[in-house]
Design an enzyme around this catalytic site. Structure first.
Site, PDB file in Angstrom:
ATOM      1  N   SER A  21       0.788  -1.237   0.000  1.00 37.71           N
ATOM      2  CA  SER A  21       0.000   0.000   0.000  1.00 37.71           C
ATOM      3  C   SER A  21       0.817   1.283   0.000  1.00 37.71           C
ATOM      4  O   SER A  21       0.396   2.285  -0.578  1.00 37.71           O
ATOM      5  CB  SER A  21      -0.970   0.012   1.187  1.00 37.71           C
ATOM      6  OG  SER A  21      -0.276  -0.179   2.401  1.00 37.71           O
TER       7      SER A  21
ATOM      8  N   ASP B  14      -3.278   6.625  10.885  1.00 35.10           N
ATOM      9  CA  ASP B  14      -3.301   5.174  11.108  1.00 35.10           C
ATOM     10  C   ASP B  14      -1.949   4.623  11.537  1.00 35.10           C
ATOM     11  O   ASP B  14      -1.819   3.440  11.846  1.00 35.10           O
ATOM     12  CB  ASP B  14      -3.794   4.442   9.858  1.00 35.10           C
ATOM     13  CG  ASP B  14      -2.903   4.669   8.637  1.00 35.10           C
ATOM     14  OD1 ASP B  14      -1.841   5.322   8.768  1.00 35.10           O
ATOM     15  OD2 ASP B  14      -3.277   4.192   7.551  1.00 35.10           O
TER      16      ASP B  14
ATOM     17  N   HIS C  17       0.519   4.363   7.110  1.00 34.84           N
ATOM     18  CA  HIS C  17       0.724   4.856   5.747  1.00 34.84           C
ATOM     19  C   HIS C  17       1.363   6.244   5.731  1.00 34.84           C
ATOM     20  O   HIS C  17       1.023   7.099   6.550  1.00 34.84           O
ATOM     21  CB  HIS C  17      -0.616   4.900   5.008  1.00 34.84           C
ATOM     22  CG  HIS C  17      -1.202   3.549   4.787  1.00 34.84           C
ATOM     23  ND1 HIS C  17      -2.366   3.131   5.405  1.00 34.84           N
ATOM     24  CD2 HIS C  17      -0.768   2.495   4.043  1.00 34.84           C
ATOM     25  CE1 HIS C  17      -2.625   1.888   5.027  1.00 34.84           C
ATOM     26  NE2 HIS C  17      -1.669   1.483   4.205  1.00 34.84           N
TER      27      HIS C  17
END
Length: 257
Positions: free
Chosen positions: A24, A221, A224
């Protein structure tokens, strides 16, 4: 007639292809909150006529954020390092062809030869090199490993799996010295994050360089990279490419491992 800047490399006639792969943080989550991308594109990530991307249908098109929208299609994509990297290298390499392949939440074992993710990456890279007037694959930019930080077994096998991936992709793309620039993760499960980082930093194969994401800003979070951090990472990757794989002096100064 003016003279060219001697610090710049003469632009290549063929598209200079860079594979973007991993999970990601390579696909890009900059600006994504609550499954929504804010749409903010920094100047360093803006489209340019000399930057292309290979879309999911294997066609070249003008590159723009989010680069991985039709590749990592089950997740919400935002800003990653790809456009910042491309804008940083375009003046020296000419036409940049980005081949996004990253998919969020994927472990290294899912990128083994024979698995869908690996085979799709190789297929896309081959298609990029064969399409249009042809292109030259210049490097694989790899940012992955967060999904391997929760299990001791995964962390301990990371180095072996990554080295196998490097050898396999070089063989399958008929490029035995293909430059690999991998990013040492800066987030993940604390249990085995350092073990994965050490595995990444200890890979000792020719033409493999490691840069470090540790210390780059993370979003809410704590996993990321933020948009600003992705811009910075793109420049770090560009610096690594120029520093190690071209004869020219780097335009950015960033610490390497």
């Amino acid at each position: 007639m003016g003279t060219s800047n001697s610090s710049l490399k003469e632009p290549q006639t063929k598209t200079q292809i860079f594979i973007l792969s991993g999970q990601s943080n390579m696909a890009g989550r900059g600006g994504v909150k609550h499954k929504h991308w804010d749409g903010a594109v920094p100047p360093e990530c803006r489209p340019d006529p000399s930057i292309l991307r290979l879309n999911a249908h294997l066609h070249w098109e003008p590159a723009r954020e989010p680069l991985h929208a039709d590749i990592d299609s089950k997740k919400t994509c935002g800003v990653g390092p790809g456009m910042s990297f491309a804008n940083a290298v375009k003046e020296r390499v000419g036409v940049v062809g980005l081949v996004p392949c990253a998919v969020g939440g994927t472990a290294i074992k899912e990128w083994a030869r024979g698995k869908h993710l690996y085979e799709n990456m190789v297929r896309r890279a081959r298609s990029a090199a064969e399409s249009g007037d042809g292109g030259e694959i210049k490097a694989l930019l790899w940012y992955q490993g967060e999904s391997d930080t929760s299990s001791q077994a995964d962390a301990e096998s990371y180095k072996t799996n990554m080295e196998r991936l490097i050898r396999d992709v070089r063989t399958d793309l008929h490029s035995p010295s293909l430059p690999i620039i991998q990013v040492a993760i800066g987030s993940g499960d604390d249990k085995y994050m350092e073990a994965v980082r050490e595995a990444q930093k200890s890979i000792d194969l020719p033409s493999v360089v490691c840069v470090d994401a540790k210390g780059l800003a993370l979003g809410e979070d704590n996993l990321h990279l933020t948009t600003e951090a992705q811009v910075r990472l793109g420049r770090i990757l560009a610096d690594a490419y120029f520093n190690h794989f071209t004869p020219n002096q780097p335009i950015y100064s960033a610490p390497l491992l």
